[in-house]
Structure formats: structure tokens, C-alpha cells
Write a protein that holds these residues in place. Structure first.
Motif, PDB file in Angstrom:
ATOM      1  N   LEU A 275     -13.535  19.600  96.863  1.00  0.00           N
ATOM      2  CA  LEU A 275     -14.532  18.555  97.356  1.00  0.00           C
ATOM      3  C   LEU A 275     -13.753  17.521  98.239  1.00  0.00           C
ATOM      4  O   LEU A 275     -12.638  17.342  98.230  1.00  0.00           O
ATOM      5  CB  LEU A 275     -14.798  17.900  95.986  1.00  0.00           C
TER       6      LEU A 275
ATOM      7  N   SER B  13     -22.220  12.939  95.518  1.00  0.00           N
ATOM      8  CA  SER B  13     -22.284  14.336  95.202  1.00  0.00           C
ATOM      9  C   SER B  13     -22.681  14.846  96.524  1.00  0.00           C
ATOM     10  O   SER B  13     -23.033  14.452  97.687  1.00  0.00           O
ATOM     11  CB  SER B  13     -23.858  14.960  94.429  1.00  0.00           C
TER      12      SER B  13
ATOM     13  N   THR C 292     -23.544  19.246  94.045  1.00  0.00           N
ATOM     14  CA  THR C 292     -22.406  19.351  93.238  1.00  0.00           C
ATOM     15  C   THR C 292     -22.439  18.365  92.156  1.00  0.00           C
ATOM     16  O   THR C 292     -23.173  17.164  92.418  1.00  0.00           O
ATOM     17  CB  THR C 292     -21.080  19.087  93.961  1.00  0.00           C
TER      18      THR C 292
END
Length: 386
Positions: free
Chosen positions: A44, A303, A315
Motif C-alpha cells: 500500500l 483507502s 482497500t
């Protein structure tokens, strides 16, 4: 909207540099969507915060949408009534004017939370959060039951034409016994985004529905071709498809409430803000997270999603600021006590020409309650800070 006033810029006191990797969530997502993207933390993006001179848009009680026309940046802020600010960039706004809402009564409680300017003809479209009075208590504005209407402007938002309500919860889905001081039902606190093909305009917002299974962050969409006459043409995301009418229809939350919002310990994500990040080549969503029905905040979350049109691809939200960090960043600010404590309405606005709340590059200004004392820098997965 959590209920007060201009636009100002001032040099802020120096802040301590803050660098944050995205920490794992500190809450349980027992009702999370099983299709949610569960990417490892190492895959991420991460973010960093740096101290910056203070910018303050006063009277902020929601997202503050922005757009460019030529060399002028326009930014709207609302607190029961919308105002328009303009200037050469986000750090030098002024020219604050009260917007005129046409056929809408200027005494209504209205927040312009999202805008989109048509690149072809320059028409500015917007969506507003409306809060009716006396839903459960006579002669009281609160608690209320918000719904969403659609407007357009030919003069960059100085005046607006109302095109009617487009998103509304079922009127009978109301909880007058709610522990919430704010909402006994309804839907609002939202953002909009147009897809790359200009086919659909997507809405992401907050459901305060009386039914637990329909509380949390929701999604809806309408064809961009319907923007001139959209009432009755917006569809909600429900059970994996755009299958329910936005007026009175059901919804399946993108991020479901963890505990019933209408109980004292209600917990859920709410108030999303979304932008396309040109550096990351993905959509980024910032979220408030309530841990009781007064919307007391434990932190601000983030997110990611490469496809704004697929709600299941967001996410799992990750915390980027906890409550103590929010309060440190807001210390001494001239905002209402509840916002000072909670940092509601996290939002980023780009600093370069052409960047707004909708399109942001690697580094932007980070706002809470219209106050920015920090920049936020986005780092790709595995990228080290410069």
C-alpha cells in the motif's frame, strides 16, 4: 454536517515534522465486505505530513469542493449556507461571497458538498446536503434527516438553479429514539467523482438509516448524460450491483457500520472525501471514523481504489492520524470545540494550478475543519521518504 461563519490566511507557528506510515486498523471490521481488497501493508502507499504555514477556510462544516476557471481557483465552504471563495491559489483565497440558491429558500439548512465543472461548456454542477427542520422535535432543527439535491450554475457558483432531490432514504426509516444529537436517519455527508470515460458520476456518502444493515458509507451513480435532469435517474449500490433507486431505495454499505449508529456506542466510517492522485495513479479516500453516536473520532483513515466505479475494490481503511495527533495538529485553532477535538472533514487540496480537491499530485495541503497546518506527501509502495 455538525453545525458556524470567511476565509483567511495566516502564517502558522512551526509544527513538528510528522512522518507516518499507514498503521494497521485499530478497530474490528466484523461486518466488512468479504470482497474488500486486503493488500499487505507493504503493498500500500504511505503518507508523510510536514509542517506548513497556516491556511484557514473559516465556516467549514463539510467537504469544501474546488474548481478552476482560467487562472482563478474557486472554493466553496458551507455551514448551513454555502459561500464561495476565490483567488490565484489555495494559499491566497479571498473575495468571499454568499451564494444565491435561486428557488431554494436561503433560510434552509443547505451545504454544497461537491461540485463538478463541465470542461466542454463551463457549466458548474453541484450537489447539496439538505437538513429539514422538526423531524422528531417541533421547532428544533436537530436532530435531522438529511437528503441530497442537485444544482447547476452558469457563473462559477455565484448563483445556482435547483434541479431537485436525487438521493433520499426512505422517509419512514427514522429513529426518533436515536441517541444521536445529529441525525435520526437520512443520507448525506458525501462527495462526487466523474469516471475517466465521462459515462457515470459516482457518489460516495454516509447513511444514518434507522436500519443497522444500511448504515455506513454508501455509493450511488448517475449517467453523466442525465446531469441536466437527474431526479429519479440515480441508482444505489446494492448487493453488488447498481440496482436500487436512489430515492427511497435500499443500499449495501461500502464500509458498513460496526455498531448501530443510533445507540450510544455507535461506530462507523463517515464523511468520505475522494481525489484522483496523479502520482499514485489511483483514487484516494479519506474517512472520519466515529466511535460513538456523537461522532467522537478515534482517528482519520485512508483507502485506495484504482476504479472509482467498483465500490468493492476500496482497500481496507488504514489509520493515518490518531485522536491525539489530530488534537495536536488542531491545537489553538479558531474552530468549534467539537471540530477542534475531532478533526472532522479531512480533505486534501492540491497546491498547483489545475489541482483541486478532486485531482492532487504527490504533495498537497491537508485540511481538517477548513484548517491546514500541514502538507501531505504520498509515497508509492516501498518508496522511501526523500
Amino acid at each position: 454536517m455538525r453545525r458556524y461563519s470567511g476565509i483567511g490566511w495566516a502564517a502558522g507557528a512551526a509544527l513538528v515534522f510528522v512522518s507516518l506510515s499507514l498503521a494497521p486498523p485499530r478497530i474490528s471490521f466484523a461486518r466488512d465486505n468479504p470482497a474488500r481488497v486486503l493488500a499487505p501493508e507493504s503493498e500500500l502507499p504511505t503518507v508523510e505530513f510536514h509542517a506548513a504555514p497556516q491556511i484557514q477556510i473559516t465556516g467549514v462544516d463539510s467537504n469544501s469542493p474546488a474548481h478552476w476557471d482560467g487562472d482563478t481557483l474557486y472554493v466553496f465552504n458551507s455551514y448551513g449556507h454555502p459561500w464561495r471563495n476565490s483567488g490565484p491559489d489555495i494559499a491566497h483565497l479571498g473575495n468571499r461571497i454568499s451564494t444565491k440558491l435561486g428557488d431554494l429558500n436561503d433560510k434552509l439548512y443547505i451545504w454544497i458538498e461537491a461540485t463538478w465543472r463541465d470542461a466542454d461548456d463551463g457549466v458548474l454542477y453541484g450537489a447539496y446536503h439538505y437538513e429539514p427542520d422538526a423531524v422528531c422535535i417541533s421547532n428544533n432543527h436537530l436532530p435531522t434527516m438529511p437528503k441530497i439535491g442537485w444544482i447547476r450554475s452558469l457563473d462559477n457558483g455565484a448563483t445556482w438553479e435547483d434541479l431537485g432531490f436525487i438521493i433520499e432514504a426512505k422517509p419512514c426509516a427514522v429513529r426518533c429514539d436515536s441517541a444521536s444529537p445529529w441525525d435520526v436517519g437520512g443520507t448525506g455527508d458525501f462527495v462526487i467523482y466523474l469516471d475517466n470515460n465521462k459515462e457515470y458520476l459516482y457518489f460516495y456518502g454516509t447513511s444514518y438509516d434507522s436500519r443497522f444493515e444500511e448504515q455506513g458509507v454508501w455509493a450511488a451513480r448517475m449517467r453523466y448524460a442525465d446531469r441536466k435532469n437527474p431526479s429519479g435517474k440515480v441508482m444505489k449500490w446494492h448487493q453488488g450491483a447498481w440496482s436500487e433507486p436512489a430515492l427511497w431505495g435500499h443500499l449495501t454499505p461500502v464500509f458498513p457500520a460496526e455498531r448501530d449508529y443510533h445507540t450510544k456506542d455507535g461506530a462507523m466510517f463517515w464523511g468520505p472525501a475522494i481525489h484522483w492522485n496523479t502520482y499514485l495513479s489511483t483514487y484516494v479516500m479519506f474517512l472520519n471514523h466515529a466511535v460513538d453516536t456523537k461522532l467522537t473520532q478515534d482517528g482519520i483513515f485512508i483507502s485506495f481504489n484504482s476504479d472509482v466505479g467498483n465500490p468493492a475494490r476500496w482497500t481496507k481503511p488504514q489509520m493515518i492520524l490518531n485522536r491525539a495527533q489530530i488534537q495536536k495538529a488542531m491545537a489553538g485553532a479558531d474552530v468549534s470545540p467539537t471540530k477542534l477535538e475531532n478533526g472532522w472533514y479531512p480533505e486534501v487540496i492540491g497546491m498547483q494550478k489545475g489541482e483541486t480537491d478532486k485531482v492532487v499530485g504527490r504533495t498537497a495541503r491537508f485540511f481538517m475543519a477548513g484548517l491546514s497546518r500541514q502538507t501531505i506527501t504520498f509515497l508509492r509502495p516501498g518508496e522511501k521518504a526523500p
